[in-house]
Design an enzyme around this catalytic site. Structure first.
Site, PDB file in Angstrom:
ATOM      1  N   PHE A   1      -6.366   7.874   2.047  1.00 56.89           N
ATOM      2  CA  PHE A   1      -6.776   6.603   1.437  1.00 56.89           C
ATOM      3  C   PHE A   1      -7.793   5.922   2.346  1.00 56.89           C
ATOM      4  O   PHE A   1      -8.128   6.439   3.410  1.00 56.89           O
ATOM      5  CB  PHE A   1      -5.554   5.695   1.211  1.00 56.89           C
ATOM      6  CG  PHE A   1      -4.952   5.110   2.466  1.00 56.89           C
ATOM      7  CD1 PHE A   1      -4.145   5.879   3.289  1.00 56.89           C
ATOM      8  CD2 PHE A   1      -5.191   3.786   2.830  1.00 56.89           C
ATOM      9  CE1 PHE A   1      -3.587   5.346   4.450  1.00 56.89           C
ATOM     10  CE2 PHE A   1      -4.638   3.244   3.986  1.00 56.89           C
ATOM     11  CZ  PHE A   1      -3.845   4.028   4.796  1.00 56.89           C
ATOM     12  N   GLY A   2      -8.274   4.777   1.901  1.00 51.06           N
ATOM     13  CA  GLY A   2      -9.157   3.962   2.744  1.00 51.06           C
ATOM     14  C   GLY A   2     -10.370   4.747   3.243  1.00 51.06           C
ATOM     15  O   GLY A   2     -11.056   5.432   2.479  1.00 51.06           O
ATOM     16  N   TYR A   3     -10.596   4.676   4.540  1.00 55.67           N
ATOM     17  CA  TYR A   3     -11.774   5.303   5.151  1.00 55.67           C
ATOM     18  C   TYR A   3     -11.515   6.758   5.566  1.00 55.67           C
ATOM     19  O   TYR A   3     -12.332   7.355   6.264  1.00 55.67           O
ATOM     20  CB  TYR A   3     -12.215   4.490   6.376  1.00 55.67           C
ATOM     21  CG  TYR A   3     -12.577   3.061   6.042  1.00 55.67           C
ATOM     22  CD1 TYR A   3     -13.885   2.730   5.668  1.00 55.67           C
ATOM     23  CD2 TYR A   3     -11.632   2.041   6.072  1.00 55.67           C
ATOM     24  CE1 TYR A   3     -14.234   1.429   5.334  1.00 55.67           C
ATOM     25  CE2 TYR A   3     -11.958   0.726   5.745  1.00 55.67           C
ATOM     26  CZ  TYR A   3     -13.254   0.436   5.375  1.00 55.67           C
ATOM     27  OH  TYR A   3     -13.600  -0.844   5.044  1.00 55.67           O
ATOM     28  N   ASP A   4     -10.380   7.321   5.140  1.00 57.27           N
ATOM     29  CA  ASP A   4     -10.027   8.686   5.560  1.00 57.27           C
ATOM     30  C   ASP A   4     -11.136   9.719   5.343  1.00 57.27           C
ATOM     31  O   ASP A   4     -11.366  10.558   6.221  1.00 57.27           O
ATOM     32  CB  ASP A   4      -8.745   9.155   4.847  1.00 57.27           C
ATOM     33  CG  ASP A   4      -7.481   8.614   5.502  1.00 57.27           C
ATOM     34  OD1 ASP A   4      -7.567   8.108   6.635  1.00 57.27           O
ATOM     35  OD2 ASP A   4      -6.412   8.693   4.874  1.00 57.27           O
TER      36      ASP A   4
ATOM     37  N   ASP B   1      -0.420  -3.731  10.230  1.00 58.37           N
ATOM     38  CA  ASP B   1      -1.758  -4.227   9.907  1.00 58.37           C
ATOM     39  C   ASP B   1      -2.706  -3.303  10.634  1.00 58.37           C
ATOM     40  O   ASP B   1      -2.525  -3.005  11.822  1.00 58.37           O
ATOM     41  CB  ASP B   1      -1.966  -5.683  10.314  1.00 58.37           C
ATOM     42  CG  ASP B   1      -3.177  -6.254   9.580  1.00 58.37           C
ATOM     43  OD1 ASP B   1      -3.122  -6.351   8.340  1.00 58.37           O
ATOM     44  OD2 ASP B   1      -4.199  -6.561  10.228  1.00 58.37           O
TER      45      ASP B   1
ATOM     46  N   ASN C   1       0.853  -1.180   0.000  1.00 61.29           N
ATOM     47  CA  ASN C   1       0.000   0.000   0.000  1.00 61.29           C
ATOM     48  C   ASN C   1       0.905   1.252   0.000  1.00 61.29           C
ATOM     49  O   ASN C   1       1.604   1.525   0.973  1.00 61.29           O
ATOM     50  CB  ASN C   1      -0.887  -0.064   1.260  1.00 61.29           C
ATOM     51  CG  ASN C   1      -1.799   1.126   1.415  1.00 61.29           C
ATOM     52  OD1 ASN C   1      -1.439   2.248   1.085  1.00 61.29           O
ATOM     53  ND2 ASN C   1      -2.983   0.888   1.952  1.00 61.29           N
TER      54      ASN C   1
ATOM     55  N   HIS D   1      -3.300   6.587  14.359  1.00 67.62           N
ATOM     56  CA  HIS D   1      -3.029   5.260  14.920  1.00 67.62           C
ATOM     57  C   HIS D   1      -1.639   4.764  14.499  1.00 67.62           C
ATOM     58  O   HIS D   1      -0.867   4.261  15.302  1.00 67.62           O
ATOM     59  CB  HIS D   1      -4.118   4.302  14.438  1.00 67.62           C
ATOM     60  CG  HIS D   1      -4.409   4.372  12.958  1.00 67.62           C
ATOM     61  ND1 HIS D   1      -4.612   5.571  12.308  1.00 67.62           N
ATOM     62  CD2 HIS D   1      -4.479   3.415  11.995  1.00 67.62           C
ATOM     63  CE1 HIS D   1      -4.824   5.337  11.019  1.00 67.62           C
ATOM     64  NE2 HIS D   1      -4.736   4.033  10.803  1.00 67.62           N
TER      65      HIS D   1
END
Ligand code: ITT
Length: 193
Positions: free
Chosen positions: A152-155, A71, A10, A180
């Site tokens: 990216f992702g749920y940002d 992860d 990623n 995180h």
């Protein structure tokens, strides 16, 4: 200088890992730099710790170098911690970030309790068998519609506590001040001292 391979495919994570670890004096090379661009590591663990170890251990073995994996995922209270370790494939295998975000919005449609947290477990695995784990969490709220184009992702759906912008609206520096992943990497740095 400690040189480590970032065990991730990623690009966004690679940038965040590199930004933070290089500030603490490490050299971070990508899987591609290590000649391991396309690896097929099965993330069949049930926890962030297990999957993070699986990725770092596989890349350490293939490269012969110290490897660091992250992860991570989003835990939503109303969904009893889902999507959790399944965050990358919440809407199914090979679906996009947009598909995942839309599924999350659908699951939370009309739901008042939108508390959630991002979790990151960073694992460093050495060729001599030593393993170091560090976990970081970032609490926040899931919005009712996406905001922002970055990240990216749920940002675009995640409003971290203490900021009035989503992770897709902030600078990388602002994200690194509360995220995180940054917290996990800070802890890793302490453990390495
Ligand atoms: P690698 O396994 O190759 O590192 P990946 O994206 O598949 O890449 P994970 O299996 O750890 O990584 O899945 C993490 C998912 O959780 C990621 O795809 C996002 O959907 C979400 N996620 C994790 N950290 C995030 C962040 O900082 N911002 C937005 N979404 C995040």
């Amino acid at each position: 200088m400690l040189t480590v391979v970032a065990a991730t495919q990623n690009e966004h994570k690679l940038r965040e890992l590199r930004d933070i670890l290089e500030k603490s004096g490490m050299k971070v090379i990508s899987q591609k730099d290590a000649g391991l661009e396309k690896t097929d590591v099965e993330e069949n663990g049930e926890t962030f710790e297990q999957n993070s170890f699986i990725k770092a251990d596989a890349i350490m073995r293939l490269s012969g170098m110290i490897a660091v994996a992250d992860d991570s995922g989003l835990e939503v209270d109303f969904l009893n911690g889902a999507p959790g370790v399944y965050s990358a494939r919440y809407a199914g295998e090979h679906k996009s970030d947009l598909d995942n975000n839309n599924k999350l919005l659908k699951e939370l449609s009309g739901v008042e309790n939108r508390r959630a947290r991002f979790v990151s477990v960073v694992t460093m695995v050495y060729p001599d068998g030593r393993v170091i784990y560090a976990r970081g969490e970032c609490p926040g709220t899931i919005l009712e519609a996406p905001r922002g184009k970055g990240g990216f992702g749920y940002d675009p759906l995640f409003l971290p506590d203490g900021l009035d912008k989503t992770f897709a609206e902030v600078t990388q520096e602002e994200k690194n001040s509360v995220s995180h992943r940054a917290k996990a990497l800070e802890k890793l740095e302490e453990l390495l001292k």
